[in-house]
Design an enzyme around this catalytic site. Structure first.
Site, PDB file in Angstrom:
ATOM      1  N   ASP A   1      -2.128  -4.885  -0.108  1.00 40.19           N
ATOM      2  CA  ASP A   1      -1.698  -6.166   0.455  1.00 40.19           C
ATOM      3  C   ASP A   1      -2.516  -6.603   1.664  1.00 40.19           C
ATOM      4  OD1 ASP A   1      -0.628  -4.131   2.022  1.00 40.19           O
ATOM      5  OD2 ASP A   1       1.438  -4.828   1.881  1.00 40.19           O
TER       6      ASP A   1
ATOM      7  N   GLN B   1       0.816  -1.208   0.000  1.00 35.35           N
ATOM      8  CA  GLN B   1       0.000   0.000   0.000  1.00 35.35           C
ATOM      9  C   GLN B   1       0.859   1.272   0.000  1.00 35.35           C
ATOM     10  OE1 GLN B   1      -2.946  -1.676   3.314  1.00 35.35           O
ATOM     11  NE2 GLN B   1      -3.641   0.282   2.501  1.00 35.35           N
ATOM     12  N   HIS B   2       0.213   2.374  -0.326  1.00 35.29           N
ATOM     13  CA  HIS B   2       0.701   3.746  -0.111  1.00 35.29           C
ATOM     14  C   HIS B   2       1.767   4.241  -1.092  1.00 35.29           C
ATOM     15  CE1 HIS B   2      -1.428   3.526   3.667  1.00 35.29           C
ATOM     16  NE2 HIS B   2      -0.563   2.710   4.223  1.00 35.29           N
TER      17      HIS B   2
END
EC number: 2.7.1.17
Length: 475
Positions: free
Chosen positions: A239, A71-72
Protein backbone atom coordinates in the site's frame (compact mmCIF):
# COMPACT_ATOMS: atom_id res chain seq x y z
CA UNK A 1 -11.03 5.16 -24.37
CA UNK A 2 -8.81 2.48 -22.81
CA UNK A 3 -9.35 1.90 -19.10
CA UNK A 4 -7.33 0.37 -16.27
CA UNK A 5 -8.37 -0.83 -12.83
CA UNK A 6 -6.56 -0.28 -9.55
CA UNK A 7 -7.39 -2.16 -6.34
CA UNK A 8 -6.58 -1.15 -2.76
CA UNK A 9 -7.22 -4.01 -0.35
CA UNK A 10 -6.53 -2.17 2.90
CA UNK A 11 -7.02 -3.09 6.53
CA UNK A 12 -10.48 -1.56 6.64
CA UNK A 13 -11.90 -1.97 3.14
CA UNK A 14 -11.40 -2.79 -0.53
CA UNK A 15 -11.52 0.05 -3.03
CA UNK A 16 -11.55 -0.27 -6.82
CA UNK A 17 -10.97 2.65 -9.20
CA UNK A 18 -11.37 2.60 -12.98
CA UNK A 19 -9.25 5.25 -14.70
CA UNK A 20 -8.44 6.39 -18.21
CA UNK A 21 -5.09 5.03 -19.38
CA UNK A 22 -3.91 8.24 -21.00
CA UNK A 23 -5.06 10.94 -18.58
CA UNK A 24 -5.74 9.11 -15.34
CA UNK A 25 -9.23 10.59 -15.23
CA UNK A 26 -11.51 8.74 -12.82
CA UNK A 27 -14.32 6.98 -14.69
CA UNK A 28 -15.98 5.07 -11.85
CA UNK A 29 -15.20 3.46 -8.50
CA UNK A 30 -16.49 1.01 -5.91
CA UNK A 31 -15.91 0.02 -2.31
CA UNK A 32 -16.68 -2.78 0.14
CA UNK A 33 -15.87 -3.02 3.85
CA UNK A 34 -13.53 -5.44 5.61
CA UNK A 35 -14.21 -6.61 9.17
CA UNK A 36 -12.23 -5.21 12.08
CA UNK A 37 -9.59 -7.09 14.00
CA UNK A 38 -5.99 -8.09 13.49
CA UNK A 39 -6.53 -11.48 11.84
CA UNK A 40 -8.90 -12.45 9.04
CA UNK A 41 -9.43 -15.28 6.61
CA UNK A 42 -8.25 -14.16 3.15
CA UNK A 43 -11.57 -15.27 1.63
CA UNK A 44 -13.01 -12.15 3.27
CA UNK A 45 -10.70 -10.02 1.11
CA UNK A 46 -11.83 -11.94 -1.97
CA UNK A 47 -15.51 -11.43 -1.17
CA UNK A 48 -14.91 -7.72 -0.60
CA UNK A 49 -13.01 -7.46 -3.88
CA UNK A 50 -15.89 -9.06 -5.77
CA UNK A 51 -18.33 -6.67 -4.11
CA UNK A 52 -16.15 -3.63 -4.80
CA UNK A 53 -15.76 -4.66 -8.45
CA UNK A 54 -19.52 -4.98 -8.78
CA UNK A 55 -19.96 -1.60 -7.09
CA UNK A 56 -17.51 -0.14 -9.61
CA UNK A 57 -19.51 -1.42 -12.56
CA UNK A 58 -17.47 -4.50 -13.38
CA UNK A 59 -14.23 -5.06 -15.25
CA UNK A 60 -15.45 -6.07 -18.70
CA UNK A 61 -14.01 -2.95 -20.33
CA UNK A 62 -10.65 -2.73 -18.55
CA UNK A 63 -7.39 -3.32 -20.41
CA UNK A 64 -5.20 -4.07 -17.36
CA UNK A 65 -5.46 -4.38 -13.59
CA UNK A 66 -3.18 -4.08 -10.58
CA UNK A 67 -3.67 -4.94 -6.90
CA UNK A 68 -2.13 -3.03 -4.01
CA UNK A 69 -2.74 -4.19 -0.46
CA UNK A 70 -1.75 -3.82 3.17
CA UNK A 71 1.85 -4.85 3.76
CA UNK A 72 3.29 -7.63 5.93
CA UNK A 73 0.19 -9.83 6.32
CA UNK A 74 1.03 -13.52 6.75
CA UNK A 75 -0.94 -15.74 4.34
CA UNK A 76 -0.07 -19.43 4.75
CA UNK A 77 -1.17 -21.98 2.12
CA UNK A 78 -1.03 -25.74 2.21
CA UNK A 79 0.12 -28.00 -0.61
CA UNK A 80 -3.27 -27.74 -2.35
CA UNK A 81 -3.41 -23.93 -2.17
CA UNK A 82 -5.91 -23.82 0.68
CA UNK A 83 -5.46 -21.25 3.46
CA UNK A 84 -3.97 -22.88 6.56
CA UNK A 85 -5.23 -20.35 9.13
CA UNK A 86 -6.54 -16.81 9.29
CA UNK A 87 -3.98 -14.30 8.05
CA UNK A 88 -2.21 -12.31 10.74
CA UNK A 89 -2.31 -8.63 9.76
CA UNK A 90 0.40 -6.01 10.11
CA UNK A 91 -1.25 -4.55 13.22
CA UNK A 92 -1.32 -7.84 15.14
CA UNK A 93 1.25 -7.44 17.94
CA UNK A 94 1.27 -10.99 19.33
CA UNK A 95 4.55 -11.53 17.43
CA UNK A 96 6.39 -8.75 19.31
CA UNK A 97 8.32 -11.25 21.44
CA UNK A 98 9.21 -13.28 18.36
CA UNK A 99 10.61 -10.16 16.71
CA UNK A 100 12.77 -9.38 19.74
CA UNK A 101 14.07 -12.95 19.76
CA UNK A 102 14.94 -12.86 16.06
CA UNK A 103 16.84 -9.60 16.41
CA UNK A 104 18.86 -10.99 19.31
CA UNK A 105 19.55 -14.32 17.61
CA UNK A 106 21.13 -12.71 14.55
CA UNK A 107 23.33 -10.49 16.69
CA UNK A 108 21.38 -7.27 17.03
CA UNK A 109 19.61 -4.62 14.94
CA UNK A 110 22.64 -3.70 12.83
CA UNK A 111 22.93 -7.24 11.48
CA UNK A 112 19.31 -7.23 10.37
CA UNK A 113 19.59 -3.78 8.79
CA UNK A 114 22.62 -4.91 6.83
CA UNK A 115 20.89 -8.12 5.73
CA UNK A 116 17.45 -6.88 4.63
CA UNK A 117 17.42 -3.10 5.15
CA UNK A 118 15.04 -3.28 8.12
CA UNK A 119 14.95 -4.48 11.71
CA UNK A 120 11.98 -6.80 12.37
CA UNK A 121 9.19 -5.68 14.64
CA UNK A 122 5.87 -7.40 15.33
CA UNK A 123 4.40 -6.24 12.02
CA UNK A 124 6.94 -8.03 9.82
CA UNK A 125 6.02 -11.35 8.21
CA UNK A 126 9.19 -13.02 9.46
CA UNK A 127 8.19 -12.35 13.08
CA UNK A 128 4.69 -13.70 12.48
CA UNK A 129 6.15 -16.88 10.99
CA UNK A 130 8.33 -17.35 14.08
CA UNK A 131 5.23 -16.91 16.24
CA UNK A 132 3.39 -19.52 14.14
CA UNK A 133 6.23 -22.02 14.44
CA UNK A 134 6.32 -21.63 18.21
CA UNK A 135 2.61 -21.43 19.03
CA UNK A 136 0.91 -23.40 16.25
CA UNK A 137 3.44 -26.02 15.14
CA UNK A 138 0.75 -28.09 13.42
CA UNK A 139 -0.23 -25.19 11.20
CA UNK A 140 3.43 -24.44 10.58
CA UNK A 141 3.99 -28.00 9.35
CA UNK A 142 0.97 -27.71 7.02
CA UNK A 143 2.34 -24.52 5.48
CA UNK A 144 3.73 -25.28 2.03
CA UNK A 145 3.97 -21.65 0.83
CA UNK A 146 3.76 -18.16 2.30
CA UNK A 147 2.63 -15.01 0.54
CA UNK A 148 1.31 -11.52 1.24
CA UNK A 149 -2.24 -10.14 0.84
CA UNK A 150 -1.59 -8.55 -2.55
CA UNK A 151 0.17 -11.70 -3.79
CA UNK A 152 -2.79 -13.86 -2.80
CA UNK A 153 -5.38 -11.59 -4.43
CA UNK A 154 -3.37 -11.37 -7.65
CA UNK A 155 -3.12 -15.16 -7.65
CA UNK A 156 -6.88 -15.50 -7.19
CA UNK A 157 -7.59 -13.00 -9.98
CA UNK A 158 -5.39 -15.01 -12.32
CA UNK A 159 -7.34 -18.20 -11.64
CA UNK A 160 -10.20 -19.63 -13.70
CA UNK A 161 -13.59 -17.98 -13.89
CA UNK A 162 -15.87 -18.70 -10.99
CA UNK A 163 -15.32 -18.53 -7.25
CA UNK A 164 -12.34 -20.86 -7.30
CA UNK A 165 -9.84 -18.16 -8.18
CA UNK A 166 -6.18 -19.10 -8.39
CA UNK A 167 -6.50 -22.62 -7.06
CA UNK A 168 -5.48 -24.06 -10.43
CA UNK A 169 -1.88 -24.28 -9.30
CA UNK A 170 -0.88 -20.96 -10.87
CA UNK A 171 2.37 -19.37 -9.78
CA UNK A 172 2.48 -17.04 -6.78
CA UNK A 173 4.23 -13.77 -7.60
CA UNK A 174 4.98 -10.55 -5.76
CA UNK A 175 6.92 -7.34 -6.37
CA UNK A 176 10.02 -5.67 -4.90
CA UNK A 177 8.04 -3.26 -2.75
CA UNK A 178 5.87 -5.75 -0.91
CA UNK A 179 8.66 -8.36 -0.69
CA UNK A 180 10.85 -5.80 1.08
CA UNK A 181 8.46 -5.78 4.05
CA UNK A 182 8.74 -9.49 4.81
CA UNK A 183 12.06 -9.44 6.66
CA UNK A 184 13.50 -12.14 4.39
CA UNK A 185 14.03 -10.29 1.09
CA UNK A 186 16.86 -7.80 0.57
CA UNK A 187 16.22 -4.61 -1.44
CA UNK A 188 19.98 -4.07 -1.76
CA UNK A 189 20.65 -7.45 -3.42
CA UNK A 190 17.22 -8.09 -4.90
CA UNK A 191 17.08 -11.62 -3.50
CA UNK A 192 15.46 -13.66 -0.75
CA UNK A 193 17.40 -14.38 2.42
CA UNK A 194 16.13 -17.92 2.88
CA UNK A 195 18.69 -18.47 5.62
CA UNK A 196 16.88 -15.90 7.76
CA UNK A 197 13.51 -17.44 6.90
CA UNK A 198 14.70 -20.90 7.86
CA UNK A 199 16.15 -19.61 11.13
CA UNK A 200 12.80 -17.99 11.93
CA UNK A 201 10.41 -20.69 10.74
CA UNK A 202 12.45 -23.86 10.84
CA UNK A 203 11.85 -24.49 7.13
CA UNK A 204 11.80 -22.68 3.80
CA UNK A 205 8.27 -22.78 2.38
CA UNK A 206 7.51 -21.86 -1.21
CA UNK A 207 7.83 -18.13 -1.84
CA UNK A 208 6.39 -15.89 -4.57
CA UNK A 209 8.60 -15.04 -7.52
CA UNK A 210 9.60 -11.37 -7.30
CA UNK A 211 8.64 -9.45 -10.43
CA UNK A 212 10.19 -6.30 -11.85
CA UNK A 213 8.15 -3.07 -11.93
CA UNK A 214 6.85 -3.62 -15.49
CA UNK A 215 6.69 -7.40 -15.51
CA UNK A 216 3.32 -9.03 -16.11
CA UNK A 217 1.93 -11.09 -13.22
CA UNK A 218 -0.53 -13.10 -15.27
CA UNK A 219 -3.88 -12.62 -16.95
CA UNK A 220 -7.23 -11.69 -15.48
CA UNK A 221 -9.49 -14.72 -15.69
CA UNK A 222 -11.41 -14.82 -12.40
CA UNK A 223 -15.22 -14.36 -12.35
CA UNK A 224 -15.37 -13.97 -16.12
CA UNK A 225 -14.04 -10.39 -16.19
CA UNK A 226 -12.69 -9.09 -19.47
CA UNK A 227 -11.93 -11.28 -22.44
CA UNK A 228 -10.31 -14.47 -21.12
CA UNK A 229 -6.56 -14.47 -21.49
CA UNK A 230 -6.36 -10.91 -22.80
CA UNK A 231 -6.35 -8.66 -19.70
CA UNK A 232 -2.87 -8.50 -18.16
CA UNK A 233 -2.26 -8.26 -14.44
CA UNK A 234 0.46 -5.87 -13.31
CA UNK A 235 2.81 -6.93 -10.49
CA UNK A 236 0.88 -5.04 -7.83
CA UNK A 237 2.63 -3.82 -4.68
CA UNK A 238 2.26 -2.85 -1.03
CA UNK A 239 0.00 0.00 0.00
CA UNK A 240 2.73 2.52 0.80
CA UNK A 241 4.50 1.88 -2.49
CA UNK A 242 1.23 2.33 -4.37
CA UNK A 243 0.49 5.54 -2.47
CA UNK A 244 3.82 6.95 -3.63
CA UNK A 245 2.78 6.22 -7.22
CA UNK A 246 -0.70 7.59 -6.61
CA UNK A 247 0.47 11.00 -5.41
CA UNK A 248 3.27 11.19 -7.98
CA UNK A 249 6.05 11.33 -5.37
CA UNK A 250 9.46 12.02 -6.88
CA UNK A 251 12.97 11.71 -5.44
CA UNK A 252 13.36 14.37 -2.74
CA UNK A 253 9.69 14.45 -1.73
CA UNK A 254 8.58 13.29 1.70
CA UNK A 255 5.06 11.93 2.04
CA UNK A 256 3.28 11.76 5.39
CA UNK A 257 0.17 9.59 5.31
CA UNK A 258 -2.44 9.71 8.07
CA UNK A 259 -4.57 6.60 7.83
CA UNK A 260 -5.16 3.57 10.04
CA UNK A 261 -1.40 3.64 10.43
CA UNK A 262 0.79 6.69 10.04
CA UNK A 263 3.71 6.66 7.65
CA UNK A 264 6.46 9.00 6.55
CA UNK A 265 8.36 7.93 3.46
CA UNK A 266 10.53 9.22 0.66
CA UNK A 267 11.49 8.04 -2.81
CA UNK A 268 15.24 7.40 -2.88
CA UNK A 269 17.79 6.30 -5.47
CA UNK A 270 19.77 4.07 -3.11
CA UNK A 271 18.82 1.47 -0.47
CA UNK A 272 18.87 2.40 3.20
CA UNK A 273 19.76 0.44 6.31
CA UNK A 274 19.01 2.05 9.68
CA UNK A 275 20.68 0.04 12.46
CA UNK A 276 18.39 1.72 14.98
CA UNK A 277 15.41 0.11 13.31
CA UNK A 278 13.20 3.19 13.09
CA UNK A 279 13.50 3.44 9.30
CA UNK A 280 12.38 0.45 7.25
CA UNK A 281 14.56 0.20 4.15
CA UNK A 282 11.86 -0.80 1.69
CA UNK A 283 11.96 -0.93 -2.09
CA UNK A 284 9.38 1.02 -4.09
CA UNK A 285 7.27 0.05 -7.11
CA UNK A 286 9.45 1.77 -9.74
CA UNK A 287 12.84 0.15 -9.23
CA UNK A 288 13.93 2.72 -6.66
CA UNK A 289 13.75 2.57 -2.87
CA UNK A 290 11.32 3.78 -0.22
CA UNK A 291 12.78 4.44 3.24
CA UNK A 292 9.76 4.49 5.49
CA UNK A 293 8.82 5.02 9.11
CA UNK A 294 5.51 3.53 10.22
CA UNK A 295 3.47 4.23 13.34
CA UNK A 296 0.50 2.27 14.63
CA UNK A 297 -1.36 5.35 15.85
CA UNK A 298 -2.59 7.95 13.40
CA UNK A 299 -6.11 8.91 12.28
CA UNK A 300 -7.77 6.80 14.95
CA UNK A 301 -6.26 9.11 17.57
CA UNK A 302 -8.56 11.79 16.14
CA UNK A 303 -11.48 9.34 16.12
CA UNK A 304 -10.86 8.48 19.77
CA UNK A 305 -10.66 12.14 20.79
CA UNK A 306 -13.89 12.95 18.96
CA UNK A 307 -15.61 10.01 20.63
CA UNK A 308 -14.34 11.06 24.06
CA UNK A 309 -15.59 14.61 23.53
CA UNK A 310 -18.90 13.53 22.02
CA UNK A 311 -18.41 15.42 18.75
CA UNK A 312 -18.13 14.54 15.07
CA UNK A 313 -14.88 15.12 13.09
CA UNK A 314 -15.95 18.65 12.15
CA UNK A 315 -16.64 19.41 15.78
CA UNK A 316 -13.19 18.15 16.76
CA UNK A 317 -11.64 20.45 14.14
CA UNK A 318 -13.56 23.43 15.46
CA UNK A 319 -12.54 22.76 19.04
CA UNK A 320 -8.88 22.17 18.21
CA UNK A 321 -8.62 25.41 16.26
CA UNK A 322 -10.17 27.36 19.15
CA UNK A 323 -7.35 26.41 21.54
CA UNK A 324 -3.90 28.06 21.50
CA UNK A 325 -0.82 26.39 20.04
CA UNK A 326 0.59 24.02 22.62
CA UNK A 327 -2.85 23.55 24.22
CA UNK A 328 -1.71 25.49 27.29
CA UNK A 329 0.85 22.80 28.12
CA UNK A 330 -1.53 19.85 27.75
CA UNK A 331 0.27 17.05 25.88
CA UNK A 332 -1.17 13.85 24.46
CA UNK A 333 1.21 10.93 23.90
CA UNK A 334 -0.93 8.99 21.39
CA UNK A 335 0.24 5.40 21.84
CA UNK A 336 -3.35 4.18 22.07
CA UNK A 337 -2.71 0.75 20.53
CA UNK A 338 0.85 0.17 21.61
CA UNK A 339 3.38 1.51 19.15
CA UNK A 340 5.62 0.26 16.37
CA UNK A 341 7.92 3.29 16.12
CA UNK A 342 9.25 3.52 18.76
CA UNK A 343 8.93 -0.21 19.28
CA UNK A 344 6.64 -0.23 22.35
CA UNK A 345 3.93 -2.81 21.62
CA UNK A 346 2.58 -2.73 25.19
CA UNK A 347 2.51 1.06 25.61
CA UNK A 348 -0.66 3.04 26.25
CA UNK A 349 -1.63 6.62 25.56
CA UNK A 350 -1.48 9.35 28.17
CA UNK A 351 -2.27 13.00 28.91
CA UNK A 352 0.17 15.30 30.69
CA UNK A 353 -0.26 18.82 31.99
CA UNK A 354 -3.91 18.52 32.90
CA UNK A 355 -4.86 21.53 35.03
CA UNK A 356 -8.02 23.47 35.73
CA UNK A 357 -7.07 25.76 32.88
CA UNK A 358 -6.52 22.97 30.35
CA UNK A 359 -9.57 20.93 31.40
CA UNK A 360 -11.65 22.08 28.44
CA UNK A 361 -12.86 20.28 25.32
CA UNK A 362 -10.86 22.68 23.13
CA UNK A 363 -7.59 22.04 24.92
CA UNK A 364 -8.09 18.28 24.77
CA UNK A 365 -8.94 18.42 21.07
CA UNK A 366 -5.84 20.53 20.34
CA UNK A 367 -3.63 18.21 22.39
CA UNK A 368 -4.90 15.17 20.47
CA UNK A 369 -4.20 16.75 17.08
CA UNK A 370 -0.79 18.09 18.14
CA UNK A 371 0.17 14.81 19.81
CA UNK A 372 -0.62 12.81 16.69
CA UNK A 373 1.27 15.30 14.50
CA UNK A 374 4.29 15.41 16.84
CA UNK A 375 4.35 11.61 16.74
CA UNK A 376 4.37 11.74 12.92
CA UNK A 377 6.98 14.50 12.99
CA UNK A 378 9.22 12.13 14.97
CA UNK A 379 8.74 9.64 12.15
CA UNK A 380 9.52 12.34 9.60
CA UNK A 381 12.70 13.35 11.42
CA UNK A 382 13.92 9.75 11.51
CA UNK A 383 14.26 9.80 7.71
CA UNK A 384 17.06 12.35 8.11
CA UNK A 385 15.88 14.48 5.18
CA UNK A 386 15.27 18.20 4.82
CA UNK A 387 12.71 18.65 2.04
CA UNK A 388 11.26 22.00 1.12
CA UNK A 389 7.74 20.64 1.58
CA UNK A 390 5.75 17.70 2.90
CA UNK A 391 3.00 15.96 0.94
CA UNK A 392 0.19 15.17 3.38
CA UNK A 393 -2.24 12.41 2.38
CA UNK A 394 -4.67 9.92 3.89
CA UNK A 395 -8.03 10.28 5.57
CA UNK A 396 -6.58 12.36 8.39
CA UNK A 397 -5.38 14.97 5.89
CA UNK A 398 -9.01 15.94 5.29
CA UNK A 399 -9.20 17.42 8.79
CA UNK A 400 -9.18 21.24 8.87
CA UNK A 401 -7.30 21.18 12.15
CA UNK A 402 -4.65 18.80 10.82
CA UNK A 403 -4.09 20.90 7.70
CA UNK A 404 -3.86 24.08 9.74
CA UNK A 405 -1.60 22.77 12.51
CA UNK A 406 0.67 20.41 10.53
CA UNK A 407 2.90 23.08 8.94
CA UNK A 408 3.53 24.60 12.37
CA UNK A 409 4.49 21.24 13.87
CA UNK A 410 6.53 20.08 10.84
CA UNK A 411 8.19 23.47 10.48
CA UNK A 412 7.72 23.64 6.70
CA UNK A 413 4.91 24.08 4.15
CA UNK A 414 2.46 21.24 3.73
CA UNK A 415 0.92 20.34 0.38
CA UNK A 416 -2.34 18.38 0.40
CA UNK A 417 -3.11 16.76 -2.96
CA UNK A 418 -6.66 16.61 -4.19
CA UNK A 419 -8.54 13.98 -2.15
CA UNK A 420 -8.44 10.56 -3.72
CA UNK A 421 -7.87 6.88 -3.18
CA UNK A 422 -4.11 7.22 -3.50
CA UNK A 423 -3.30 3.53 -3.06
CA UNK A 424 -5.88 2.37 -5.60
CA UNK A 425 -4.84 5.24 -7.88
CA UNK A 426 -1.22 4.12 -7.66
CA UNK A 427 -2.21 0.57 -8.55
CA UNK A 428 -4.14 1.88 -11.56
CA UNK A 429 -1.12 3.92 -12.62
CA UNK A 430 1.02 0.78 -12.41
CA UNK A 431 -1.49 -1.05 -14.62
CA UNK A 432 -1.28 1.79 -17.14
CA UNK A 433 2.52 1.55 -17.02
CA UNK A 434 2.29 -2.15 -17.87
CA UNK A 435 0.35 -1.26 -21.01
CA UNK A 436 2.42 1.78 -22.01
CA UNK A 437 5.90 0.42 -21.34
CA UNK A 438 8.78 2.85 -20.95
CA UNK A 439 11.24 3.49 -18.16
CA UNK A 440 8.92 5.55 -15.96
CA UNK A 441 5.21 5.38 -15.06
CA UNK A 442 2.93 7.52 -17.23
CA UNK A 443 2.39 11.09 -16.11
CA UNK A 444 -1.17 11.68 -14.99
CA UNK A 445 -2.79 14.98 -14.10
CA UNK A 446 -3.28 14.74 -10.33
CA UNK A 447 -5.53 17.79 -10.00
CA UNK A 448 -5.15 20.85 -7.86
CA UNK A 449 -3.28 20.65 -4.57
CA UNK A 450 -3.66 23.00 -1.59
CA UNK A 451 -0.63 24.52 0.11
CA UNK A 452 -0.71 25.35 3.83
CA UNK A 453 1.82 27.43 5.74
CA UNK A 454 2.13 28.53 9.36
CA UNK A 455 4.75 29.83 11.73
CA UNK A 456 6.76 26.97 13.20
CA UNK A 457 6.04 26.04 16.83
CA UNK A 458 9.24 24.34 18.03
CA UNK A 459 8.11 24.67 21.66
CA UNK A 460 5.25 22.27 20.93
CA UNK A 461 7.70 19.65 19.64
CA UNK A 462 10.05 20.25 22.58
CA UNK A 463 7.32 19.85 25.19
CA UNK A 464 6.07 16.68 23.49
CA UNK A 465 9.59 15.23 23.39
CA UNK A 466 10.10 16.02 27.07
CA UNK A 467 6.93 14.20 28.09
CA UNK A 468 7.49 11.29 25.68
CA UNK A 469 11.06 10.70 26.81
CA UNK A 470 10.27 11.05 30.51
CA UNK A 471 7.60 8.41 30.32
CA UNK A 472 9.30 5.92 28.05
CA UNK A 473 13.05 6.34 28.52
CA UNK A 474 13.18 3.13 30.58
CA UNK A 475 10.91 1.14 28.25
Amino acid sequence: MALVAGVDSSTQSCKVVIRDVETGALVRHGRAAHPGGTEVHPDVWWAALLAAVESAGGLDDVAALSVAAQQHGMVCLDATGEVVRDALLWNDTRSAGAARDLVAELGGPRRWAEAVGSVPVAAFTVAKLRWLAEHEPGNARRTASVCLPHDWLTWRLGGPAGDGGGRDGGELVTDRGDASGTGYWSPATGSYRTDLLEAAFGAVPGLPRVLGPREQAGELRAFGAGEAGRVPLAPGTGDNMAAALGVGAEPGDVVVSIGTSGTAFAVAATPSADPGGAVAGFADATGRFLPLVCTLNAARVLDAAARLLGVDPEGLDRLALEAPAGAGGLVCVPYLEGERTPNLPDATGSLHGLTLGTSTPAHLARAAVEGMLCHLADAFDALGLDPARVLLVGGGARSRAVRGIAPAVFGRPVVVPQPGEYVADGAARQAAWLLAGGDEPPLWETGGAERFEADATPDVRARYAEVRDTRFHDA
